[in-house]
Design a protein around this motif. Structure first.
Motif, mmCIF file in Angstrom:
data_model
loop_
_atom_site.group_PDB
_atom_site.id
_atom_site.type_symbol
_atom_site.label_atom_id
_atom_site.label_comp_id
_atom_site.label_asym_id
_atom_site.label_seq_id
_atom_site.Cartn_x
_atom_site.Cartn_y
_atom_site.Cartn_z
ATOM 1 N N ASN A 430 96.872 -37.194 -102.979
ATOM 2 C CA ASN A 430 95.565 -37.532 -103.566
ATOM 3 C C ASN A 430 94.478 -37.234 -102.538
ATOM 4 O OD1 ASN A 430 93.549 -38.485 -105.222
ATOM 5 N ND2 ASN A 430 93.990 -40.653 -104.806
ATOM 6 N N VAL A 431 94.283 -35.927 -102.282
ATOM 7 C CA VAL A 431 93.369 -35.462 -101.247
ATOM 8 C C VAL A 431 92.306 -34.570 -101.870
ATOM 9 C CG1 VAL A 431 94.976 -35.660 -99.326
ATOM 10 C CG2 VAL A 431 94.981 -33.594 -100.708
ATOM 11 N N ASP A 432 91.305 -34.225 -101.055
ATOM 12 C CA ASP A 432 90.148 -33.484 -101.555
ATOM 13 C C ASP A 432 90.442 -32.010 -101.784
ATOM 14 O OD1 ASP A 432 87.306 -33.086 -102.116
ATOM 15 O OD2 ASP A 432 87.243 -32.068 -100.186
ATOM 16 N N GLN A 433 91.215 -31.393 -100.884
ATOM 17 C CA GLN A 433 91.454 -29.956 -100.934
ATOM 18 C C GLN A 433 92.929 -29.645 -100.681
ATOM 19 O OE1 GLN A 433 88.775 -27.010 -101.076
ATOM 20 N NE2 GLN A 433 88.479 -28.721 -102.482
ATOM 21 N N PRO A 434 93.456 -28.568 -101.304
ATOM 22 C CA PRO A 434 94.836 -28.170 -101.008
ATOM 23 C C PRO A 434 94.943 -27.568 -99.614
ATOM 24 C CG PRO A 434 93.783 -26.565 -102.444
ATOM 25 C CD PRO A 434 92.804 -27.701 -102.292
ATOM 26 N N GLY A 435 96.121 -27.680 -99.034
ATOM 27 C CA GLY A 435 96.342 -27.139 -97.700
ATOM 28 C C GLY A 435 97.373 -27.949 -96.960
ATOM 29 N N THR A 436 97.452 -27.737 -95.652
ATOM 30 C CA THR A 436 98.428 -28.420 -94.815
ATOM 31 C C THR A 436 97.727 -29.470 -93.971
ATOM 32 O OG1 THR A 436 99.853 -26.476 -94.731
ATOM 33 C CG2 THR A 436 100.181 -28.151 -93.034
ATOM 34 N N TYR A 437 98.115 -30.704 -94.144
ATOM 35 C CA TYR A 437 97.542 -31.836 -93.412
ATOM 36 C C TYR A 437 98.498 -32.232 -92.297
ATOM 37 C CZ TYR A 437 94.193 -32.283 -97.236
ATOM 38 O OH TYR A 437 93.201 -32.039 -98.151
ATOM 39 N N SER A 438 97.966 -32.346 -91.084
ATOM 40 C CA SER A 438 98.789 -32.680 -89.926
ATOM 41 C C SER A 438 98.373 -34.031 -89.357
ATOM 42 C CB SER A 438 98.652 -31.607 -88.836
ATOM 43 O OG SER A 438 99.091 -30.355 -89.311
ATOM 44 N N GLY A 439 99.340 -34.826 -89.035
ATOM 45 C CA GLY A 439 99.075 -36.129 -88.440
ATOM 46 C C GLY A 439 100.239 -36.545 -87.568
#
Length: 555
Positions: A430-439
């Motif tokens: 449930n995020v704003d934009q598609p892509g790869t999120y790193s944490g």
């Protein structure tokens, strides 16, 4: 007597083992979700107190052709060429008339990833800068000859500075911080040395309110906010700055009171400090005879300072801020010269890493989360208006545990020798934009050994009704030369929503939009250039490419 008695000791300590060290998942926007686990085991011989915290390590936007655009924390070398200005420096409040003047240094190249922003409305040094609700506030300071009451706020979306209410009194090198939605300002050089006055700024009302006086007024103190309280560390005790102080005081806005805390381990001014996850971290400063690289952490519960890893070099009068769970330090006097180099301390790793070199070498400037660097001097009291930003450090909460797409089911545990715990990490698309999120999940513990964070990666795929809007904004000069326009504002309006973003260093922009928002109205603008507007439509089968070429307002 006359004998050697042998006594051997073997000390037990806890030690943690983590398995696995990386977690990843691919999810479909907007409702995809999953959970992953890792196990922490105490393989040592003593109990371990373990705390878990979230870290946001950036984002790669998915292009329609499968490639990516990176928006992440930029660590490591690079940036502009290294600059070292061997010029006069000073601790004093202002030029005495006898100060050796340094020729103003040339502004450095606009080298990625640092990006120049609009100049500050005046030449400025010894300003203090904070980030509140996405706007950057520069408070007080001076032009090298006199302190000022003037304050300005920078809006990153509009890329403009706007004057706000003046300080009730002219101040240089104050202590400032954001607490409970208000900006607290205390101390700093007044007309007759460090001043005790303390004020609160309400951005909604655009007004200042007087608070309890600071019991240990200092200028150029290290500043930081921990658990909703503002700390002032060390600082200058006179207009000439010497002697430096090691006193530490903190302000509690709930009771409008000041409290004296344990002294800092050294008497210094112009140190760099910041609060992260309930701990105050400080580095550098100058004791009047030598710059420092020693660094310390303050535990408010125990009221004690503990040494941490030294900074990469001695430093004082740097621009500094806390962002995305790290203490960021850039510029200042490093190794005897004013520098454009920077470095960051990560409490989770217990170590320092380099930041890319900034565009300009300055000391006695201000900085805020974002990572914004405002003003400063190129030597002696030559104040400058140049300002810049290092993107990717937008996490401005005092606690780094603010990653919207990730949750951790445990905050702290105590592990006996041989004991283990399983930690569950929840991921949601449930995020704003598609892509790869790193944490990452940071693991802090009270052992002699450091533990690397557990890397977490989530790839979010776009909904089937979304398509890509992308393009490049260029400018053609009066002489006919065409070049990309970095920092141009791209506004997209539809019947359903409105989006505003800025071009990168190559003049490019990219954003995924739901085709059901069609038609779209686009407005592209940048200071000094004629804005353009046009309509377009999103197509899910192929990217919508809209390039803009702007002309100067006047030649």
């Amino acid at each position: 007597s006359d004998w050697a008695t042998t006594e051997n000791f073997q000390l037990a300590a806890g030690r943690l083992s983590v398995t696995p060290t990386q977690l990843s998942a691919t999810l479909q926007m907007p409702n995809g979700k999953t959970s992953k686990t890792f196990t922490v085991t105490n393989t040592g011989g003593a109990p371990v107190e373990v705390k878990f915290g979230e870290r946001d390590n950036g984002f790669e936007l998915l292009r329609a052709d499968g490639s990516t655009v990176t928006r992440q924390q930029v660590l490591g070398s690079g940036g502009a060429p290294e600059q070292r200005l061997t010029v006069p420096t000073s601790f004093a409040a202002k030029a005495s008339g006898k100060e050796a003047k340094a020729a103003a240094a040339a502004v450095g190249p606009n080298a990625a990833p640092w990006t120049d922003i609009a100049n500050y409305p005046a030449t400025i040094m010894d300003n203090r800068v904070v980030n509140l609700d996405g706007k950057v506030y520069s408070l007080g300071g001076g032009n090298g000859e006199a302190s000022t009451t003037k304050n300005y706020a920078y809006d990153p979306a509009a890329q403009t500075w706007t004057a706000i209410a003046d300080l009730p009194g002219a101040r240089n090198a104050v202590t400032a911080g954001v607490v409970n939605g208000k900006i607290i300002v205390s101390g700093g050089w007044g007309d007759a040395g460090p001043d005790s006055a303390t004020w609160s700024y309400d951005p909604g009302a655009n007004t200042w309110t007087e608070l309890a006086d600071n019991p240990a007024p200092r200028a150029a103190a290290g500043q930081g906010v921990v658990d909703g309280k503002l700390y002032a560390v060390g600082g200058c005790t006179t207009a000439s700055c010497t002697p430096m102080s090691n006193s530490v005081v903190r302000y509690d806005p709930t009771s409008d009171t000041w409290e004296t805390m344990a002294n800092y381990p050294k008497s210094v001014a112009f140190a760099s400090c910041g609060g992260i996850d309930g701990v105050l971290y400080c580095t550098g400063g100058n004791d009047g005879s030598a710059a420092q690289k020693s660094s310390y952490a303050f535990d408010p519960g125990a009221n004690t300072w503990t040494a941490i890893a030294d900074a990469p070099t001695d430093n004082w009068a740097s621009a500094y801020a806390v962002a995305s769970g790290k203490l960021l330090v850039v510029g200042g006097s490093q190794g005897g010269a004013i520098s454009n180099a920077g470095f960051a301390y990560d409490p989770a790793a217990g170590s320092w890493s380099n930041l890319p070199n900034a565009n300009t070498a300055r000391y006695r400037g201000g900085a805020a989360c974002g990572f914004y660097k405002i003003g400063g001097s190129s030597g002696s009291f030559d104040a400058a208006p140049e300002s810049e930003v290092l993107p990717g450090f937008e996490g401005c909460s005092e606690s780094a545990a603010d990653v919207s797409w990730m949750t951790v089911d445990k905050s702290e545990v105590t592990l006996a020798p041989g004991a283990k715990v399983t930690v569950t990490v929840g991921l949601t698309a449930n995020v704003d934009q598609p892509g790869t999120y790193s944490g990452a999940v940071a693991i802090s513990e009270n052992t002699p050994y450091s533990v690397a964070p557990v890397a977490v990666t989530m790839t979010a795929n776009p909904p089937k009704t979304w398509g890509k809007l992308m393009g490049t904004v260029t400018g053609t000069s009066c002489q006919g030369a065409t070049s990309p326009l970095a920092g141009a504002v791209v506004q997209v309006d539809s019947w359903a929503a409105s989006y505003t973003f800025a071009t990168d260093a190559e003049g490019k922009y990219a954003y995924w939009v739901d085709r059901r928002n069609n038609p779209l109205t686009m407005i592209v603008a940048k200071d000094g250039w004629k804005p353009q507007t046009r309509q377009t439509r999103i197509d899910t089968a192929t990217p919508t490419v809209e390039n803009f070429g702007l002309a100067p307002i006047r030649c």
